[in-house]
Design a protein around this motif. Structure first.
Motif, PDB file in Angstrom:
ATOM      1  N   LEU A 109       5.390   8.857   3.230  1.00 11.07           N
ATOM      2  CA  LEU A 109       6.293   8.439   4.249  1.00 11.07           C
ATOM      3  C   LEU A 109       7.868   9.076   3.805  1.00 11.07           C
ATOM      4  O   LEU A 109       8.020   9.237   2.685  1.00 11.07           O
ATOM      5  N   SER A 110       8.840   9.119   4.804  1.00 12.12           N
ATOM      6  CA  SER A 110       9.718   9.660   4.459  1.00 12.12           C
ATOM      7  C   SER A 110      11.023   8.765   4.204  1.00 12.12           C
ATOM      8  O   SER A 110      11.981   9.327   3.312  1.00 12.12           O
ATOM      9  N   HIS A 111      10.802   7.425   4.355  1.00  6.53           N
ATOM     10  CA  HIS A 111      12.007   6.512   3.772  1.00  6.53           C
ATOM     11  C   HIS A 111      11.430   5.025   3.778  1.00  6.53           C
ATOM     12  O   HIS A 111      10.327   4.792   4.096  1.00  6.53           O
ATOM     13  N   ILE A 112      12.284   4.417   3.458  1.00  9.81           N
ATOM     14  CA  ILE A 112      11.701   2.851   2.768  1.00  9.81           C
ATOM     15  C   ILE A 112      11.438   2.182   4.232  1.00  9.81           C
ATOM     16  O   ILE A 112      10.618   1.291   4.025  1.00  9.81           O
ATOM     17  N   HIS A 113      12.369   2.332   5.296  1.00 14.34           N
ATOM     18  CA  HIS A 113      12.200   1.579   6.283  1.00 14.34           C
ATOM     19  C   HIS A 113      10.496   1.472   6.639  1.00 14.34           C
ATOM     20  O   HIS A 113       9.999   0.689   7.205  1.00 14.34           O
ATOM     21  N   GLN A 114      10.023   2.852   6.725  1.00 11.17           N
ATOM     22  CA  GLN A 114       8.583   3.200   7.025  1.00 11.17           C
ATOM     23  C   GLN A 114       7.818   2.323   6.028  1.00 11.17           C
ATOM     24  O   GLN A 114       6.749   1.825   6.341  1.00 11.17           O
ATOM     25  N   THR A 115       8.083   2.614   4.849  1.00 12.96           N
ATOM     26  CA  THR A 115       7.200   1.954   3.638  1.00 12.96           C
ATOM     27  C   THR A 115       7.318   0.512   3.887  1.00 12.96           C
ATOM     28  O   THR A 115       5.901  -0.162   3.908  1.00 12.96           O
ATOM     29  N   CYS A 116       8.501  -0.111   4.243  1.00 14.17           N
ATOM     30  CA  CYS A 116       8.113  -1.640   4.505  1.00 14.17           C
ATOM     31  C   CYS A 116       7.612  -1.846   5.665  1.00 14.17           C
ATOM     32  O   CYS A 116       6.611  -3.161   5.675  1.00 14.17           O
ATOM     33  N   VAL A 185       5.336   3.274  -7.346  1.00 17.15           N
ATOM     34  CA  VAL A 185       5.851   4.523  -6.065  1.00 17.15           C
ATOM     35  C   VAL A 185       5.594   5.705  -6.683  1.00 17.15           C
ATOM     36  O   VAL A 185       5.629   5.988  -7.754  1.00 17.15           O
ATOM     37  N   ASN A 186       5.060   6.718  -5.950  1.00 14.91           N
ATOM     38  CA  ASN A 186       4.736   7.897  -6.095  1.00 14.91           C
ATOM     39  C   ASN A 186       5.876   8.985  -5.590  1.00 14.91           C
ATOM     40  O   ASN A 186       6.006   8.826  -4.259  1.00 14.91           O
ATOM     41  N   LEU A 338      10.559  -1.922  -4.744  1.00 16.53           N
ATOM     42  CA  LEU A 338      10.379  -1.201  -5.974  1.00 16.53           C
ATOM     43  C   LEU A 338      10.659   0.317  -5.563  1.00 16.53           C
ATOM     44  O   LEU A 338      11.325   1.062  -6.239  1.00 16.53           O
ATOM     45  N   PRO A 339       9.930   0.671  -4.378  1.00 19.00           N
ATOM     46  CA  PRO A 339      10.452   2.154  -3.824  1.00 19.00           C
ATOM     47  C   PRO A 339      11.711   2.429  -3.840  1.00 19.00           C
ATOM     48  O   PRO A 339      12.492   3.421  -3.864  1.00 19.00           O
ATOM     49  N   ALA A 340      12.414   1.289  -3.100  1.00 20.79           N
ATOM     50  CA  ALA A 340      13.823   1.755  -3.061  1.00 20.79           C
ATOM     51  C   ALA A 340      14.607   1.798  -4.367  1.00 20.79           C
ATOM     52  O   ALA A 340      15.556   2.756  -4.239  1.00 20.79           O
ATOM     53  N   LEU A 341      14.229   1.048  -5.284  1.00 15.17           N
ATOM     54  CA  LEU A 341      14.913   1.331  -6.673  1.00 15.17           C
ATOM     55  C   LEU A 341      14.875   2.865  -7.097  1.00 15.17           C
ATOM     56  O   LEU A 341      15.742   3.279  -7.436  1.00 15.17           O
ATOM     57  N   TRP A 342      13.528   3.158  -7.180  1.00 12.36           N
ATOM     58  CA  TRP A 342      13.409   4.743  -7.704  1.00 12.36           C
ATOM     59  C   TRP A 342      13.718   5.648  -6.791  1.00 12.36           C
ATOM     60  O   TRP A 342      14.220   6.874  -7.292  1.00 12.36           O
TER      61      TRP A 342
END
Length: 456
Positions: A109-116, A185-186, A338-342
């Motif tokens: 995905l492109s950004h954390i909003h999509q991840t969440c 997160v990858n 976690l993905p936001a941090l990295w």
């Protein structure tokens, strides 16, 4: 392994030399506008009435949940030896760890909003399927009450090979397989130089993430002396394939050096003629020369190399992307954090440079000591001049600024930095969630109370 996978493998050309293996790793390089975020999280299923682990098969089971997700939400089914063991849909997959841990491997995905949103949709689908069964899921770094014997055993042949081998290499490998859960997160890289800088920076900071996400202080209902027992387990699993990989900080580190490392990691298995062959402890170098005794005269193909890459478990792992592996699983908010941090640290060039400045002077001895101290003491850990709480706060500030510069906004105009809020709370208090769990137990909370309070 599906029939399609088996057929495809039969037509692959053999790898002739190490250069092809290194080229596979290098093929992950991509321009910044193609960088993506792949988030994975694991969780434990349980029966809400008895609080026992969700069994693998039966009316209320792992198989039943997978079947329900497939039928009701259109997930494609993957079977292995007659068992439903995975689902796939739109670039994402749901797989099973050896102890039945459900893992969502998110789409790139492109950004954390999509991840969440992806995490929310997944948990909402699980709830829809599980409520009629009176089944729940919970996110901890390690099973807080169940014994190793109570955990279900996913009947995948590769796991059976690992179960036989793990006790030969460490005391806690079977606990790693069956009683731990993580969120990771990858992330992508642009070039070899970019990969090296990201690898070094994230590897040094991995114990800081371990401390912030520490969420496994209980074993079989009692305090185990660690804030992250999951992180401790990795120190006594298999020294051949775990750890801080100190060679990553050497001047000559790059794709070729990682290939050499992986060639020295003993094998687990090889897939041939529709089945997994036990190759535990054997050499991929021999395989490359056609001298693997379980597959005489045969050389590996690139799928064998991909399999082998997945059998090393360092704190950061290289494939055609980098995997951040230091965190315990946790709540919905911490899965998104976690993905936001990295991403904030590694996907912004200014943040990456500042994060490297934080850690570049740490010695090998300090990095190794931090790994153990973070597992034991969490946010209170100190190694000489390095205080985990201080580094965590600085890293979060750098990450937040990086996310703000990315300026990826949701429909309400908020950027990604808000996903770091749970971590800022932890860092400012100097207490991971493990501390809250211990207080709950000290105040008399039993298993039912904790599961009702913290289940998804």
């Amino acid at each position: 392994m599906t029939q399609l996978d088996a057929s495809a493998r039969q037509n692959l050309e053999p790898v002739e030399d190490k250069a092809e293996l290194t080229a596979y790793l290098r093929s992950g390089c991509k321009p910044k506008d193609q960088w993506r975020i792949g988030t994975e999280h694991e969780k434990f299923g349980f029966l809400r009435d008895t609080l026992e682990p969700l069994p693998f098969s039966g009316e209320r089971s792992i198989q039943a949940v997978l079947d329900g997700l497939s039928r009701q939400f259109g997930w494609g089914r993957l079977e292995e030896e007659g068992h439903l063991v995975a689902l796939k849909k739109e670039g994402a997959s749901i797989t099973l760890e050896p102890g039945g841990q459900f893992e969502l491997s998110g789409a790139p995905l492109s950004h954390i909003h999509q991840t969440c949103n992806e995490v929310h949709d997944h948990l909402d689908q699980l709830k829809t399927i599980c409520e009629p069964m009176n089944v729940g899921f919970i996110g901890f770094g390690a099973a807080p009450y169940w014994t190793r014997e109570q955990m279900p055993k996913v009947p995948k042949p590769r796991y059976e090979i690992m179960r036989r081998y793990m006790p030969k290499r460490g005391n806690l490998g079977l606990d790693m397989m069956h009683r731990t859960a993580t969120v990771q997160v990858n992330l992508d890289f642009e070039s070899e130089e970019d990969m090296v800088q990201k690898f070094r920076t994230s590897l040094a900071l991995q114990p800081i993430a371990t401390a912030m996400f520490a969420n496994s202080p209980l074993t079989e209902g009692k305090p185990n002396g660690f804030r992250s027992w999951r992180a401790h387990i990795w120190t006594d699993t298999d020294p051949d394939r775990t750890g801080m990989l100190h060679f990553v900080f050497d001047d000559d580190f790059g794709f070729e050096r990682y290939t050499e490392y992986m060639l020295d990691v003993p094998m687990y298995f090889v897939w041939r003629d529709g089945k997994y062959l036990d190759a535990t402890g054997k050499s991929f170098r021999d395989f490359l020369e056609g001298k693997l005794d379980v597959a005489p005269g045969q050389k590996p193909n690139i799928e064998d190399w991909k399999d082998h890459l997945s059998t090393a478990f360092p704190e950061v792992r290289l494939k055609t992307f980098l995997e951040m592996r230091g965190a315990d699983s946790g709540s919905w908010g911490r899965i998104c954090a976690l993905p936001a941090l990295w991403v904030g640290l590694l996907y912004d060039s200014q943040s990456l440079a500042e994060a490297w400045d934080l850690v570049k002077d740490w010695t090998q001895e300090e990095r190794e000591a931090l790994r153990g101290a973070a597992a034991k003491d969490g946010m209170a850990a100190e190694v000489g001049r390095i205080k985990v709480q201080d580094v965590a706060l600085k890293a979060l500030e750098i990450s937040s600024a990086g996310l703000k510069r990315r300026a990826e906004q949701d429909t309400m105009g908020a950027d990604e930095s808000g996903f770091l809020a749970p971590l800022f709370d932890i860092a400012r208090k100097g207490e991971s969630f493990a501390c809250q769990l211990l207080r709950d137990v000290e105040a008399g909370a039993d298993q039912r109370t904790l599961f009702e309070r913290y289940a998804f």
